[in-house]
Design an enzyme around this catalytic site. Sequence first.
Site, short mmCIF file in Angstrom:
data_model
loop_
_atom_site.label_atom_id
_atom_site.label_comp_id
_atom_site.label_asym_id
_atom_site.label_seq_id
_atom_site.Cartn_x
_atom_site.Cartn_y
_atom_site.Cartn_z
N ASN A 9 10.31 1.93 -5.79
CA ASN A 9 10.88 1.00 -4.81
C ASN A 9 10.97 -0.48 -5.53
OD1 ASN A 9 12.18 -0.57 -2.87
ND2 ASN A 9 10.58 -0.09 -1.64
N LYS A 11 12.20 -2.94 -4.64
CA LYS A 11 12.72 -3.93 -3.71
C LYS A 11 13.50 -5.12 -4.17
CE LYS A 11 8.24 -3.02 -1.74
NZ LYS A 11 7.08 -3.44 -0.58
N HIS A 97 13.06 1.77 5.70
CA HIS A 97 11.74 1.07 5.12
C HIS A 97 11.25 0.19 6.29
CE1 HIS A 97 9.00 -1.29 2.73
NE2 HIS A 97 8.99 -0.08 1.85
N GLU A 99 10.09 -2.92 5.98
CA GLU A 99 10.86 -4.45 5.76
C GLU A 99 11.99 -4.37 6.06
OE1 GLU A 99 10.14 -4.07 1.54
OE2 GLU A 99 7.86 -4.22 1.79
N GLU A 169 4.66 5.79 5.60
CA GLU A 169 4.28 4.44 4.75
C GLU A 169 3.29 3.61 5.96
OE1 GLU A 169 6.49 3.32 0.90
OE2 GLU A 169 7.64 2.59 2.79
N GLY A 175 2.00 -3.21 0.32
CA GLY A 175 1.96 -4.47 -0.57
C GLY A 175 0.74 -5.10 -0.39
N SER A 215 0.61 0.90 -1.41
CA SER A 215 -0.39 0.48 -2.56
C SER A 215 -1.01 1.92 -3.21
CB SER A 215 -1.57 -0.20 -1.72
OG SER A 215 -1.34 -1.28 -1.18
C1 PEP Z 1 6.95 0.45 -0.50
O1 PEP Z 1 7.42 -0.72 -0.78
O2 PEP Z 1 7.45 1.17 -0.04
C2 PEP Z 1 5.56 0.24 -0.91
C3 PEP Z 1 4.72 1.15 -0.53
O3 PEP Z 1 4.96 -0.91 -1.47
P1 PEP Z 1 3.58 -0.92 -2.27
O4 PEP Z 1 3.42 0.47 -3.16
O5 PEP Z 1 3.90 -2.28 -3.06
O6 PEP Z 1 2.68 -0.94 -1.13
#
Ligand code: PEP
Length: 253
Positions: A9, A11, A97, A99, A169, A175, A215
């Site tokens: 992803n 983003k 997601h 976000e 998630e 992040g 992460s």
């Molecule tokens: C994500 O954007 O879905 C995500 C898990 O980000 P990160 O791996 O940076 O934590």
Amino acid sequence: MRQKIAAANWKMNLTYQQAEKLLEELIATPHELKENHLAIFAVPFPYLQLANSKLGGKKNVFVAAQNCYSKKSGAYTGEVSVEMLTSMNIQYVILGHSERREYFNESNQLLADKINICLENNIRPIFCCGEPLNIREANTQNDFVGKQLQESLYHLSAEQLQQIVIAYEPIWAIGTGKTASSEQAQEMHAFIRQQLAAKYGNDVAENISILYGGSVKGSNAAELFSQKDVDGGLVGGASLNAGEFVTIINSLK
Ligand code: PEP
């Protein structure tokens, strides 16, 4: 056999030139995709065509969108329809997601509508769910995630559900550099699979890929993916580095 998936992803990151360079680095870095392994790249809308031209046609590799709108077409300035995506041969889209839920107020009901229009058009949603920190601290994460599944997915038939990829998630791990332990990931993935089994039966639940996101990096992917119900990862930050992401692909079990 369940599909094991490494999904990137990106983003809202990278210029066009940086995206092109990353795609070229990815192609040049040796990686191994077994029969049931997929690599999916969710890139920003303006780079879909670029990613398609670099990756399209490669075995078990797909380009995905990071969002789509719930309406077919019309006066929705700035939105992107599923028909636009399918006309570009896009077969996956990330939905829900955290976000998008947080900054764009996407509700479970809106996500149900988006899932419906995707399935009507043969696009497979990567449906994200997961709890914020206060819910985890109150130990009510199962209720929270259960409700997300119920309100966005449970209207689907068993056949439709099998087109969905689920990404768990935990928001506190996205992040932040703070990964859920492999035990925490396994526990929630097993819970999600049990919920799906209770509603749709064991055979259906056993076929659904449930990815972990939060992460994931080259150094922790193998441990996370070794868990029985963790079928790969949805990866943000580490997917912007070709070497890291290829290590994650190569860690699929
Ligand atoms: C994500 O954007 O879905 C995500 C898990 O980000 P990160 O791996 O940076 O934590």
